[in-house]
Motif scaffolding. Structure first.
Motif, short mmCIF file in Angstrom:
data_model
loop_
_atom_site.label_atom_id
_atom_site.label_comp_id
_atom_site.label_asym_id
_atom_site.label_seq_id
_atom_site.Cartn_x
_atom_site.Cartn_y
_atom_site.Cartn_z
N VAL A 7 -6.64 -4.07 -21.33
CA VAL A 7 -7.64 -5.03 -21.77
C VAL A 7 -8.52 -4.28 -22.77
O VAL A 7 -9.09 -3.24 -22.45
N LEU A 8 -8.61 -4.81 -23.97
CA LEU A 8 -9.42 -4.21 -25.02
C LEU A 8 -10.82 -4.81 -25.00
O LEU A 8 -10.97 -6.03 -25.12
N LEU A 9 -11.83 -3.97 -24.81
CA LEU A 9 -13.23 -4.40 -24.80
C LEU A 9 -13.89 -3.86 -26.05
O LEU A 9 -13.84 -2.64 -26.30
N VAL A 10 -14.54 -4.73 -26.82
CA VAL A 10 -15.12 -4.32 -28.09
C VAL A 10 -16.55 -4.83 -28.19
O VAL A 10 -16.80 -6.04 -28.10
N ASP A 11 -17.48 -3.90 -28.38
CA ASP A 11 -18.89 -4.23 -28.61
C ASP A 11 -19.54 -3.04 -29.28
O ASP A 11 -19.26 -1.90 -28.90
N ASP A 12 -20.41 -3.29 -30.26
CA ASP A 12 -21.05 -2.17 -30.96
C ASP A 12 -22.22 -1.59 -30.16
O ASP A 12 -22.68 -0.50 -30.47
N HIS A 13 -22.68 -2.29 -29.13
CA HIS A 13 -23.73 -1.76 -28.26
C HIS A 13 -23.09 -1.19 -27.00
O HIS A 13 -22.44 -1.92 -26.24
N ASP A 15 -24.29 -0.24 -24.18
CA ASP A 15 -24.72 -0.79 -22.90
C ASP A 15 -23.97 -2.08 -22.58
O ASP A 15 -23.61 -2.34 -21.43
N ASN A 16 -23.69 -2.92 -23.59
CA ASN A 16 -22.89 -4.13 -23.38
C ASN A 16 -21.45 -3.77 -23.02
O ASN A 16 -20.83 -4.41 -22.17
N LEU A 17 -20.94 -2.76 -23.68
CA LEU A 17 -19.59 -2.29 -23.40
C LEU A 17 -19.48 -1.77 -21.97
O LEU A 17 -18.52 -2.08 -21.25
N PHE A 18 -20.49 -1.02 -21.54
CA PHE A 18 -20.54 -0.52 -20.17
C PHE A 18 -20.61 -1.67 -19.17
O PHE A 18 -19.95 -1.64 -18.13
N LEU A 33 -11.72 0.86 -24.69
CA LEU A 33 -13.03 0.53 -25.24
C LEU A 33 -13.09 0.87 -26.71
O LEU A 33 -12.56 1.90 -27.15
N ALA A 34 -13.77 0.00 -27.48
CA ALA A 34 -13.97 0.25 -28.90
C ALA A 34 -15.37 -0.21 -29.28
O ALA A 34 -15.87 -1.20 -28.73
N THR A 35 -15.99 0.52 -30.20
CA THR A 35 -17.36 0.18 -30.60
C THR A 35 -17.43 -0.40 -32.01
O THR A 35 -18.53 -0.55 -32.55
N SER A 36 -16.29 -0.74 -32.59
CA SER A 36 -16.29 -1.35 -33.92
C SER A 36 -15.05 -2.23 -34.09
O SER A 36 -14.06 -2.09 -33.37
N GLY A 37 -15.14 -3.11 -35.07
CA GLY A 37 -14.00 -3.96 -35.38
C GLY A 37 -12.81 -3.15 -35.89
O GLY A 37 -11.66 -3.46 -35.56
N ASP A 38 -13.10 -2.13 -36.68
CA ASP A 38 -12.02 -1.27 -37.18
C ASP A 38 -11.27 -0.59 -36.04
O ASP A 38 -10.04 -0.55 -36.02
N ALA A 39 -12.02 -0.05 -35.08
CA ALA A 39 -11.39 0.61 -33.93
C ALA A 39 -10.59 -0.40 -33.10
O ALA A 39 -9.52 -0.07 -32.57
N ALA A 52 -7.92 -9.21 -25.49
CA ALA A 52 -9.00 -8.60 -26.25
C ALA A 52 -10.29 -9.39 -26.00
O ALA A 52 -10.30 -10.61 -26.15
N VAL A 53 -11.35 -8.68 -25.60
CA VAL A 53 -12.67 -9.28 -25.43
C VAL A 53 -13.53 -8.70 -26.54
O VAL A 53 -13.82 -7.51 -26.55
N LEU A 54 -13.93 -9.56 -27.50
CA LEU A 54 -14.57 -9.10 -28.72
C LEU A 54 -15.99 -9.64 -28.86
O LEU A 54 -16.19 -10.86 -28.77
N ASP A 55 -16.93 -8.76 -29.14
CA ASP A 55 -18.28 -9.18 -29.51
C ASP A 55 -18.17 -9.79 -30.90
O ASP A 55 -17.47 -9.26 -31.77
#
Length: 172
Positions: A7-13, A15-18, A33-39, A52-55
């Motif tokens: 499961v891909l979790l993506v958020d630039d913050h 704390d939200n990712l955690f 876990l990824a902190t950017s759209g590119d990642a 994929a769970v995307l912010d």
């Protein structure tokens, strides 16, 4: 269920990712876990992503952009995407997500049970889809198609059923 599907979790913050990681960890699925759209795009292109769970709002490549790219590429277009936003209800964003074929659209703060249920359902569906043979129709196996028995149902005119008249009923 394939053990390598994540499961891909993506958020630039972070704390939200955690928070998302903490919500989904009890399901036991491997998380990436990824902190950017590119990642996120790089992770999806490496393969092995079931959901994929995307912010939505991220600097550079947004979650909506990631969903758009995933839907265009043959190798990633079957990955179900859940968009997550802190912007509240936005009918334009919801329409764009619907047009892209996004599986769901959630608003922060996330309901942990709703996120778990949605990810669990989409994970199972995705792993079943990727585990299924690539046979999509009779064009793949013309020899087998010729041997299939006919399954046409013979239609007969409806039969007339006579219901006995009760003695206290007036004649018709």
């Amino acid at each position: 269920m394939s053990a390598d599907m994540k499961v891909l979790l993506v958020d630039d913050h972070e704390d939200n990712l955690f928070a998302m990681e903490s919500i989904l960890a009890p399901l036991g699925y491997p998380l990436e876990l990824a902190t950017s759209g590119d990642a996120a795009l790089k992770a999806a292109l490496h393969g092995g992503i079931a959901v994929a769970v995307l912010d939505v709002v991220m600097p550079g490549v947004s979650g909506l952009d990631v969903a758009r790219y995933l839907s265009r590429l043959t190798q990633t277009q079957l990955i179900p995407v859940i968009l997550v936003t802190g912007m509240g209800q936005d009918s334009e964003l919801a329409a764009q997500a619907l047009h892209l074929g996004v599986a769901d659209y959630l608003i922060k703060p996330l309901d942990p049970w709703a996120l778990r249920i949605k990810v669990q359902y989409l994970y199972r569906a995705s792993t079943l889809l990727t585990a299924a043979p690539r046979q999509r129709g009779p064009r793949n196996h013309p020899a087998e198609t010729a041997q299939l028995p006919s399954r046409r149902r013979q239609l007969h005119p409806p039969e007339t059923i006579r219901v006995p008249r009760r003695s206290d009923e007036p004649p018709r």
